[in-house]
Design an enzyme around this catalytic site. Sequence first.
Site, PDB file in Angstrom:
ATOM      1  N   HIS A 150     -19.033  15.150  -1.354  1.00  0.00           N
ATOM      2  CA  HIS A 150     -19.682  15.607  -2.087  1.00  0.00           C
ATOM      3  C   HIS A 150     -19.951  15.668  -3.915  1.00  0.00           C
ATOM      4  CE1 HIS A 150     -18.949  19.510   0.557  1.00  0.00           C
ATOM      5  NE2 HIS A 150     -20.025  19.111   1.342  1.00  0.00           N
ATOM      6  N   LEU A 324      18.372 -13.167  -8.555  1.00  0.00           N
ATOM      7  CA  LEU A 324      18.646 -14.801  -8.345  1.00  0.00           C
ATOM      8  C   LEU A 324      19.716 -15.300  -7.109  1.00  0.00           C
ATOM      9  CD1 LEU A 324      19.515 -17.585 -10.636  1.00  0.00           C
ATOM     10  CD2 LEU A 324      21.318 -15.665 -11.569  1.00  0.00           C
TER      11      LEU A 324
END
Length: 476
Positions: A150, A324
């Site tokens: 719409h 790491l």
Amino acid sequence: MNREQLRLIDNLSKELAEGNLAIFAGAGFSRAAGFVDWKSLLKPIADDLELDVEREWDLVTLAQYHANVNLTNRAKLNQLLVTEFSANVAPTENHAILARLPIQTYWTTNYDRLIETALQNNEKVADIKYTTKQLATTRPKRDAVVYKMHGDVEHASDAVLIRDDYERYHVKMQPFITALSGDLIAKTFLFLGFSFSDPNLEYILSRVRIQFAQDQRQHYCILRKASKEPREGQADFEYRQRKEELFKGELLRVGIKVIYVDLFSEITDILKAIEHRHKKKTIFISGAAHDYSPWTEAESEQFVYNLSKAISAKQYRVISGFGLGIGSAVITGVLEQTIMNGGRLDSDQLILRPFPQSQSGQKPLNELWTEYRHNMLAHAGIAIFLFGNKLKDGELVLSNGMREEFDIAVANGIFVIPIGITGSISAELWKEVIQGYDESKYEHGKKITPLLDELGDEATTLNRAQEVILTLLPLI
């Protein structure tokens, strides 16, 4: 939750897992964010016509009356649309939940941009369609399509507002009807934010009914059950109940099954339950290691690789921040498993979020990292913690980032699995989990307890830890 709501969660979770779930949002879905409903929007229009908006049931015709009186000039209507729906309003929790889920298709009769904003907040690319020309183009790397059948608030003059617009819709916007018909055939829709007074609902139902006749897919709609209003007479309340039952039958006739809730907050509970089931298949792996004691580096990397590969083989999705000494092994494990199965690596198997290492904007790096962690963990239902140390000023210290990730996970109800035998901060986190674990909160709580215990037992090997985790996952 009642049985009907639990069945809905089962059905929608299944459709979501198979990539078939679509959303259709009505006006009520935006109202909770602070936007007006149709009656509030059109009150100034009714006042101009010297009508009482509370006594009008056909609000589309009311808007048409105003255009007729003003010789088809709908400037005031357009301005109302822009004024009321351009406010900088944040998406609701329901918008946020749906945006986190892997839903690729959204339809809406709303003019606002809450769905698009929620997707953007979740770092998803939304392909917005509110004109027929846009249907012919595809936004690159899109995650979801939002069909605004719409119109859009920023293009109010083209929005579907008055009866003229609806009557011409099947000609002017036929491609939208075709697209919607195709989705209604191929996908299972959940209708949210619709009510008896929604002026758009009858138009949607007519399109569904004409297209599908007796061969229709099962769709669902969540509605609030009629309750007696203050000062409402018993006869009036019973009348609304009868109408509710008839309306339920009408929706079922067009393939839409109604599920009732007593409070709108129950809709959020239902969506949360669906998200919870989905998230249980996504595992966040948190880890960082400069030092691998009490294990060797080779043993530890092999363990992370084997564990990630095995998790991926069980059809779980992995999220990792590329920690790491851990990230490479996670990637290799998931990648190898995916290739072995003849697949391609994408976000269905692995999501990597390497942390930025330098500040490029105004936000401090530590604040950016916290946001990063919240974003990653928002997708997960289970979090595994490994090792957890780093070098700081030449000295080995516990990983404060992993501690933050653990705290975020716990605060968000994510099931945490610290592997205590890997040492460092994971050993501390394991002790906290054991001390605070309440097996009564889980369906398989009694089976989970000894498995969690093993993950911190000095006698447990890395190979056994992997077996324990793979046994744990389906129990959570």
